[in-house]
Design a protein around this motif. Structure first.
Motif: not given
Length: 85
Positions: A46-63, A65-75
């Motif tokens: 995400i950062a290599k495109f010059g896009i800011n990450i406003a927030s991120v939360s993560t959680r593990k699933s039982h399978s 895998w990890t689920v990442m929820d990002f809020v990014v700021q774009v034009k």
């Protein structure tokens, strides 16, 4: 993120745009294999495109895998499209 796209070609990406002064907040959910460094890798992509990450939360699933929820700021949707390709 490219690895995720290649390993999950049928993935669903839900995007919500909320107007702000000059940027839009977009919610992006990424599911990745639960391994060390995955959060850093997705964030770096995400950062290599010059896009800011406003927030991120993560959680593990039982399978193992990890689920990442990002809020990014774009034009524009086009700028966001660069990240999710």
């Amino acid at each position: 993120a490219r690895q995720v796209a290649e390993s999950s070609p049928g993935r669903i990406v839900k995007v919500d745009f909320v107007p702000s002064d000059r940027l839009y907040n977009a919610k992006v959910r990424v599911s990745v294999e639960d391994k060390p460094g995955m959060l850093a890798g997705v964030s770096a992509t995400i950062a290599k495109f010059g896009i800011n990450i406003a927030s991120v939360s993560t959680r593990k699933s039982h399978s193992g895998w990890t689920v990442m929820d990002f809020v990014v700021q774009v034009k524009s949707r086009e700028e966001l499209a660069k990240v999710i390709q």
